[in-house]
Design a protein around this motif. Structure first.
Motif, mmCIF file in Angstrom:
data_model
loop_
_atom_site.group_PDB
_atom_site.id
_atom_site.type_symbol
_atom_site.label_atom_id
_atom_site.label_comp_id
_atom_site.label_asym_id
_atom_site.label_seq_id
_atom_site.Cartn_x
_atom_site.Cartn_y
_atom_site.Cartn_z
ATOM 1 N N PHE A 57 0.843 -1.225 0.178
ATOM 2 C CA PHE A 57 0.270 -0.197 0.064
ATOM 3 C C PHE A 57 0.874 1.083 0.208
ATOM 4 N N PRO A 58 1.538 1.210 -1.151
ATOM 5 C CA PRO A 58 2.909 3.224 -1.000
ATOM 6 C C PRO A 58 1.976 3.560 -1.050
ATOM 7 N N GLN A 59 1.086 4.497 -1.309
ATOM 8 C CA GLN A 59 0.121 5.537 -1.495
ATOM 9 C C GLN A 59 -0.145 5.707 0.167
ATOM 10 N N PHE A 60 -0.967 4.856 0.931
ATOM 11 C CA PHE A 60 -1.698 5.206 1.997
ATOM 12 C C PHE A 60 -0.524 5.274 3.046
ATOM 13 N N PHE A 61 0.491 4.650 3.185
ATOM 14 C CA PHE A 61 1.523 4.570 4.583
ATOM 15 C C PHE A 61 2.939 5.162 4.112
#
Length: 201
Positions: A24-28
């Motif tokens: 989830f590279p864009q969430f964290f």
């Protein structure tokens, strides 16, 4: 917002936190992973799970494989640890890998990666594990992941990790460098699985 969500963890938590960041590279907004469980299955605590003759209990010379060491001296062996977990029933550390990575049998139990008597790796199961190989996940999806992981990856391990986890981190560091990642991957000389967790770090 991502700048308000950060991840960290040690050992199995080191693997889990890194997996979440990559998945989830864009969430964290970033991960600080310490002594993670194997992040490259070509060095799963010194075992290349994809090798044709992969065996959890014995190396190519027929010598027993250690799973843990203290002060550089092996103190625990894969075969013994595997047998101990069989006595436990549902096991502990090794069975937990299968619980996370393996496909399910008709009984609902996870498919065993290795033969409990011989140590031989089941290549069909190892193939199924590939989707949880963080190294492969990064390499196979790098064009998509790169812009969203910039400045977010921080991985630390001791050169003398008690469970031989530094080998996989070294392989991942090389792969990330070849991909042109700005990931911070540090291997600390003289430190093991626990001593890496210092106030300095």
């Amino acid at each position: 917002a991502p700048h308000a969500r950060f991840l960290t963890g040690h050992s199995s938590g080191g693997w889990s936190s890194l997996w979440l960041q990559v998945s989830f590279p864009q969430f964290f907004g970033g991960v600080w992973s310490y002594s993670p469980d194997p992040v490259d299955f070509r060095d799963f605590q010194q075992i290349n799970l994809y090798a044709p003759d992969a065996n959890m209990f014995f190396d190519a010379r027929g010598d027993r494989r250690p799973i843990a060491r203290e002060n550089g001296i092996p103190v625990l062996w894969y075969q013994d640890f595997s047998r101990m977990e069989e006595v436990y029933g549902h096991g502990s550390q090794l069975h937990s890998f299968e619980a996370v990575f393996s496909p399910r049998l008709p009984t609902g139990m996870p498919a065993p990666l290795w033969d409990r008597k011989t140590g031989r790796v089941d290549h069909a199961v190892a193939e199924a594990w590939k989707k949880y190989d963080i190294h492969l996940k990064l390499v196979d999806n790098w064009p998509t992941l790169k812009p969203h992981l910039a400045g977010k990856l921080h991985i630390f391990v001791g050169e003398n990790d008690s469970f031989y986890l530094e080998g996989a981190v070294k392989l991942l560091k090389t792969s990330l460098q070849e991909l042109g990642s700005d990931a911070v991957v540090e291997i600390f000389p003289g430190l093991d699985h626990d001593s890496i967790l210092s106030q300095d770090l």
